[in-house]
Design a protein around this motif. Structure first.
Motif, PDB file in Angstrom:
ATOM      1  N   GLY A  92      -4.306 -20.757  20.681  1.00  0.00           N
ATOM      2  CA  GLY A  92      -3.361 -19.939  21.420  1.00  0.00           C
ATOM      3  C   GLY A  92      -3.953 -19.450  22.716  1.00  0.00           C
ATOM      4  O   GLY A  92      -4.999 -19.927  23.178  1.00  0.00           O
ATOM      5  N   GLU A  93      -3.270 -18.475  23.309  1.00  0.00           N
ATOM      6  CA  GLU A  93      -3.721 -17.893  24.575  1.00  0.00           C
ATOM      7  C   GLU A  93      -4.510 -16.620  24.270  1.00  0.00           C
ATOM      8  O   GLU A  93      -3.946 -15.644  23.748  1.00  0.00           O
ATOM      9  CB  GLU A  93      -2.514 -17.586  25.467  1.00  0.00           C
ATOM     10  CG  GLU A  93      -2.920 -17.191  26.866  1.00  0.00           C
ATOM     11  CD  GLU A  93      -1.734 -17.181  27.808  1.00  0.00           C
ATOM     12  OE1 GLU A  93      -1.861 -16.586  28.897  1.00  0.00           O
ATOM     13  OE2 GLU A  93      -0.680 -17.751  27.466  1.00  0.00           O
ATOM     14  N   PRO A  94      -5.800 -16.597  24.564  1.00  0.00           N
ATOM     15  CA  PRO A  94      -6.643 -15.457  24.161  1.00  0.00           C
ATOM     16  C   PRO A  94      -6.142 -14.113  24.673  1.00  0.00           C
ATOM     17  O   PRO A  94      -6.181 -13.118  23.948  1.00  0.00           O
ATOM     18  CB  PRO A  94      -8.012 -15.814  24.744  1.00  0.00           C
ATOM     19  CG  PRO A  94      -7.988 -17.308  24.891  1.00  0.00           C
ATOM     20  CD  PRO A  94      -6.579 -17.653  25.213  1.00  0.00           C
ATOM     21  N   ILE A  95      -5.663 -14.062  25.930  1.00  0.00           N
ATOM     22  CA  ILE A  95      -5.259 -12.772  26.500  1.00  0.00           C
ATOM     23  C   ILE A  95      -4.094 -12.181  25.712  1.00  0.00           C
ATOM     24  O   ILE A  95      -4.077 -10.984  25.392  1.00  0.00           O
ATOM     25  CB  ILE A  95      -4.884 -12.955  27.984  1.00  0.00           C
ATOM     26  CG1 ILE A  95      -6.121 -13.377  28.787  1.00  0.00           C
ATOM     27  CG2 ILE A  95      -4.303 -11.664  28.545  1.00  0.00           C
ATOM     28  CD1 ILE A  95      -5.823 -13.635  30.252  1.00  0.00           C
ATOM     29  N   LEU A  96      -3.118 -13.024  25.382  1.00  0.00           N
ATOM     30  CA  LEU A  96      -1.966 -12.525  24.631  1.00  0.00           C
ATOM     31  C   LEU A  96      -2.361 -12.109  23.219  1.00  0.00           C
ATOM     32  O   LEU A  96      -1.878 -11.089  22.702  1.00  0.00           O
ATOM     33  CB  LEU A  96      -0.877 -13.596  24.577  1.00  0.00           C
ATOM     34  CG  LEU A  96      -0.198 -13.945  25.906  1.00  0.00           C
ATOM     35  CD1 LEU A  96       0.870 -15.009  25.687  1.00  0.00           C
ATOM     36  CD2 LEU A  96       0.408 -12.705  26.550  1.00  0.00           C
ATOM     37  N   LEU A  97      -3.228 -12.901  22.571  1.00  0.00           N
ATOM     38  CA  LEU A  97      -3.654 -12.543  21.214  1.00  0.00           C
ATOM     39  C   LEU A  97      -4.471 -11.255  21.223  1.00  0.00           C
ATOM     40  O   LEU A  97      -4.347 -10.419  20.307  1.00  0.00           O
ATOM     41  CB  LEU A  97      -4.468 -13.695  20.612  1.00  0.00           C
ATOM     42  CG  LEU A  97      -3.674 -14.973  20.316  1.00  0.00           C
ATOM     43  CD1 LEU A  97      -4.609 -16.093  19.873  1.00  0.00           C
ATOM     44  CD2 LEU A  97      -2.615 -14.718  19.245  1.00  0.00           C
ATOM     45  N   GLU A  98      -5.296 -11.054  22.237  1.00  0.00           N
ATOM     46  CA  GLU A  98      -6.062  -9.808  22.343  1.00  0.00           C
ATOM     47  C   GLU A  98      -5.125  -8.615  22.521  1.00  0.00           C
ATOM     48  O   GLU A  98      -5.317  -7.559  21.909  1.00  0.00           O
ATOM     49  CB  GLU A  98      -7.039  -9.901  23.513  1.00  0.00           C
ATOM     50  CG  GLU A  98      -8.197 -10.853  23.274  1.00  0.00           C
ATOM     51  CD  GLU A  98      -9.037 -11.072  24.525  1.00  0.00           C
ATOM     52  OE1 GLU A  98      -8.738 -10.413  25.559  1.00  0.00           O
ATOM     53  OE2 GLU A  98      -9.961 -11.900  24.481  1.00  0.00           O
ATOM     54  N   ARG A  99      -4.098  -8.794  23.361  1.00  0.00           N
ATOM     55  CA  ARG A  99      -3.159  -7.685  23.569  1.00  0.00           C
ATOM     56  C   ARG A  99      -2.359  -7.425  22.294  1.00  0.00           C
ATOM     57  O   ARG A  99      -2.061  -6.273  21.953  1.00  0.00           O
ATOM     58  CB  ARG A  99      -2.216  -8.022  24.721  1.00  0.00           C
ATOM     59  CG  ARG A  99      -1.288  -6.877  25.099  1.00  0.00           C
ATOM     60  CD  ARG A  99      -2.087  -5.632  25.529  1.00  0.00           C
ATOM     61  NE  ARG A  99      -1.218  -4.523  25.852  1.00  0.00           N
ATOM     62  CZ  ARG A  99      -0.713  -4.288  27.060  1.00  0.00           C
ATOM     63  NH1 ARG A  99      -1.011  -5.109  28.060  1.00  0.00           N
ATOM     64  NH2 ARG A  99       0.037  -3.248  27.279  1.00  0.00           N
ATOM     65  N   MET A 100      -2.008  -8.476  21.574  1.00  0.00           N
ATOM     66  CA  MET A 100      -1.259  -8.306  20.334  1.00  0.00           C
ATOM     67  C   MET A 100      -2.051  -7.487  19.323  1.00  0.00           C
ATOM     68  O   MET A 100      -1.548  -6.490  18.773  1.00  0.00           O
ATOM     69  CB  MET A 100      -0.915  -9.671  19.746  1.00  0.00           C
ATOM     70  CG  MET A 100      -0.143  -9.599  18.437  1.00  0.00           C
ATOM     71  SD  MET A 100      -0.185 -11.153  17.520  1.00  0.00           S
ATOM     72  CE  MET A 100      -1.885 -11.109  16.902  1.00  0.00           C
ATOM     73  N   ILE A 101      -3.292  -7.880  19.059  1.00  0.00           N
ATOM     74  CA  ILE A 101      -4.114  -7.157  18.086  1.00  0.00           C
ATOM     75  C   ILE A 101      -4.441  -5.764  18.595  1.00  0.00           C
ATOM     76  O   ILE A 101      -4.462  -4.790  17.819  1.00  0.00           O
ATOM     77  CB  ILE A 101      -5.383  -7.960  17.766  1.00  0.00           C
ATOM     78  CG1 ILE A 101      -5.006  -9.295  17.107  1.00  0.00           C
ATOM     79  CG2 ILE A 101      -6.317  -7.161  16.860  1.00  0.00           C
ATOM     80  CD1 ILE A 101      -6.188 -10.175  16.781  1.00  0.00           C
ATOM     81  N   GLY A 102      -4.670  -5.633  19.897  1.00  0.00           N
ATOM     82  CA  GLY A 102      -4.927  -4.315  20.465  1.00  0.00           C
ATOM     83  C   GLY A 102      -3.747  -3.376  20.269  1.00  0.00           C
ATOM     84  O   GLY A 102      -3.920  -2.191  19.945  1.00  0.00           O
ATOM     85  N   ASN A 103      -2.533  -3.885  20.444  1.00  0.00           N
ATOM     86  CA  ASN A 103      -1.348  -3.053  20.235  1.00  0.00           C
ATOM     87  C   ASN A 103      -1.211  -2.633  18.777  1.00  0.00           C
ATOM     88  O   ASN A 103      -0.827  -1.498  18.468  1.00  0.00           O
ATOM     89  CB  ASN A 103      -0.093  -3.817  20.665  1.00  0.00           C
ATOM     90  CG  ASN A 103       0.080  -3.841  22.177  1.00  0.00           C
ATOM     91  OD1 ASN A 103      -0.680  -3.215  22.910  1.00  0.00           O
ATOM     92  ND2 ASN A 103       1.074  -4.576  22.641  1.00  0.00           N
ATOM     93  N   LEU A 104      -1.506  -3.563  17.857  1.00  0.00           N
ATOM     94  CA  LEU A 104      -1.410  -3.229  16.440  1.00  0.00           C
ATOM     95  C   LEU A 104      -2.409  -2.131  16.069  1.00  0.00           C
ATOM     96  O   LEU A 104      -2.067  -1.179  15.345  1.00  0.00           O
ATOM     97  CB  LEU A 104      -1.652  -4.484  15.598  1.00  0.00           C
ATOM     98  CG  LEU A 104      -0.529  -5.530  15.595  1.00  0.00           C
ATOM     99  CD1 LEU A 104      -0.976  -6.796  14.862  1.00  0.00           C
ATOM    100  CD2 LEU A 104       0.733  -4.963  14.953  1.00  0.00           C
ATOM    101  N   VAL A 105      -3.633  -2.270  16.523  1.00  0.00           N
ATOM    102  CA  VAL A 105      -4.647  -1.251  16.228  1.00  0.00           C
ATOM    103  C   VAL A 105      -4.279   0.075  16.882  1.00  0.00           C
ATOM    104  O   VAL A 105      -4.403   1.157  16.277  1.00  0.00           O
ATOM    105  CB  VAL A 105      -6.031  -1.732  16.696  1.00  0.00           C
ATOM    106  CG1 VAL A 105      -7.070  -0.617  16.549  1.00  0.00           C
ATOM    107  CG2 VAL A 105      -6.473  -2.961  15.902  1.00  0.00           C
ATOM    108  N   ASP A 106      -3.793   0.018  18.134  1.00  0.00           N
ATOM    109  CA  ASP A 106      -3.414   1.238  18.845  1.00  0.00           C
ATOM    110  C   ASP A 106      -2.285   1.956  18.118  1.00  0.00           C
ATOM    111  O   ASP A 106      -2.316   3.187  17.949  1.00  0.00           O
ATOM    112  CB  ASP A 106      -2.993   0.881  20.276  1.00  0.00           C
ATOM    113  CG  ASP A 106      -2.561   2.110  21.058  1.00  0.00           C
ATOM    114  OD1 ASP A 106      -3.431   2.905  21.456  1.00  0.00           O
ATOM    115  OD2 ASP A 106      -1.335   2.285  21.255  1.00  0.00           O
ATOM    116  N   ASN A 107      -1.260   1.215  17.681  1.00  0.00           N
ATOM    117  CA  ASN A 107      -0.158   1.832  16.951  1.00  0.00           C
ATOM    118  C   ASN A 107      -0.616   2.415  15.620  1.00  0.00           C
ATOM    119  O   ASN A 107      -0.163   3.481  15.199  1.00  0.00           O
ATOM    120  CB  ASN A 107       0.947   0.796  16.698  1.00  0.00           C
ATOM    121  CG  ASN A 107       1.901   0.680  17.863  1.00  0.00           C
ATOM    122  OD1 ASN A 107       1.608   1.189  18.940  1.00  0.00           O
ATOM    123  ND2 ASN A 107       3.019   0.012  17.659  1.00  0.00           N
TER     124      ASN A 107
END
Length: 386
Positions: free
Chosen positions: A275-290
């Motif tokens: 996949g695209e690393p930047i999008l996957l990093e933002r996805m997991i970052g959002n989950l952890v942040d929430n």
């Protein structure tokens, strides 16, 4: 010209004409063959020579020439009688064939008329009606089934279109409201401060309010741009490890988790995906942040990665307030924070929307489940690298 006239006829009329023409041709062929056979056949006649004339003298024996003439007359008379009788029979049979052909063609084409009538009654607002499928199963039944399948697909497509349009209208309204609020705050701060002779402290306070409003608008726009980019698809693909991305996200959020008195548990196994690393990093970052933002003091956060059933699975669960199952699914919509509606919180309400968009862009699946004791259990899985 003949083809043009035939094209203007209905299918029922064409079938009836075709059947009538076949009967007529078969009857004409049979009549012609019978005529030829009788014409070239041998005729036998019986002459009664046992009688006598009034004088008592026996009639003379006919000569061969007389017999030939007699046979020719018999043949001519028979053929002359055959032609009008055969012609009359052929006319009657052809007329009956036309009537029967018309009725049979109507019965055969009745399912097609039903399909046509049903199609005329359908519209974009009424796609619930279906074509009845008659028995036995034949080509027309298969056609009716195909039309019903097509109508099912159209109905699903129209429903999906309406859902997307409603979602877009709601998204536009929420985005406008989210951006209008900091603009209103900015305008109010400027008007109140400049109403008179503001002091330096008042100007600094106004500048701070304006700065906060601009930062809020910037975060909203960044979230909207990332959401649009995720929905547009992937621009680059490479192999990445969800475990490594999750570990980095937890390291970044460790200070916030400690400040919130949260216990962080992780079980990270190598989970490669493409996949695209930047999008996957933002996805997991959002989950952890929430998971940290909407937790409770003394609660916990658990993150796990690993393969399961041929899929690459990421699972994040946290404690928090009680959430109903129906409300949990609505949290994936943009600008929704809780109770299934927009409310003002520290977050923007775009986190899980971005997570869903990134997941779908990677052909993944996301499941949001409300935990019995409060909080959420979110599972995201992707096709696993082979």
């Amino acid at each position: 010209m003949v083809r043009l006239r035939m094209a203007r006829l209905t299918a029922r009329a064409r079938l009836a004409l075709l059947q009538t023409a076949l009967v007529l041709a078969a009857g004409a062929a049979l009549t012609g063959l019978t005529y030829l056979l009788m014409r070239h056949g041998t005729f036998f006649a019986h002459l009664d020579l046992s009688g006598t004339d009034p004088s008592g003298t026996p009639p003379p024996m006919p000569t061969a020439e007389n017999l030939q003439v007699f046979a020719n007359r018999v043949q001519t008379a028979t053929l002359s009688a055959l032609l009008p009788q055969a012609a009359l029979a052929l006319v009657v049979v052809t007329a009956l064939a036309a009537v029967v052909g018309w009725l049979v063609a109507g019965g055969v084409l009745r399912p097609i008329r039903v399909i046509s009538s049903t199609a005329r009654r359908l519209s974009a607002e009424n796609l619930t009606e279906r074509v009845p499928i008659a028995t036995p199963a034949d080509e027309l039944s298969a056609l009716a089934g195909t039309v019903n399948d097509m109508l099912d697909r159209i109905q699903r497509g129209v429903a999906e279109r309406d859902r997307i349009l409603d979602s877009q209208r709601l998204f536009t309204a929420n985005a406008a409201h989210e951006l209008r609020t900091p603009l209103t705050t900015t305008r109010t701060a400027i008007d109140v401060t400049l109403d008179g002779n503001p002091s330096r402290a008042e100007l600094l306070t106004m500048a701070g309010d304006v700065r906060g409003a601009v930062e809020h608008m910037q975060r909203v726009l960044d979230g909207l741009l990332l959401l649009a980019r995720s929905q547009a698809g992937l621009t680059a693909r490479e192999s990445v490890d969800l475990a490594a991305i999750a570990a980095a996200a937890l390291d970044t959020a460790q200070a916030r988790a400690t400040a919130a008195d949260l216990t962080v548990r992780s079980e990270l196994h190598p989970t490669p995906v493409t996949g695209e690393p930047i999008l996957l990093e933002r996805m997991i970052g959002n989950l952890v942040d929430n998971a940290i933002r909407y937790n409770r003091p003394g609660g916990h956060l658990a993150v796990a990665t690993g393969p399961a059933d041929g899929r690459a699975v990421l699972r994040i669960s946290n404690t928090g307030r009680h959430i109903s199952p129906g409300e949990a699914e609505k949290l994936l919509e943009p600008f929704v924070h809780g109770q299934g509606t927009r409310i003002r919180t520290e977050g923007l309400g775009l986190g899980l929307s971005i997570v869903r968009a990134v997941t779908l862009a990677h052909q993944g699946r996301i499941t949001v489940a409300a935990q019995t004791g409060g909080g959420l259990d979110i599972t995201v899985d992707f096709p696993q690298n082979r």
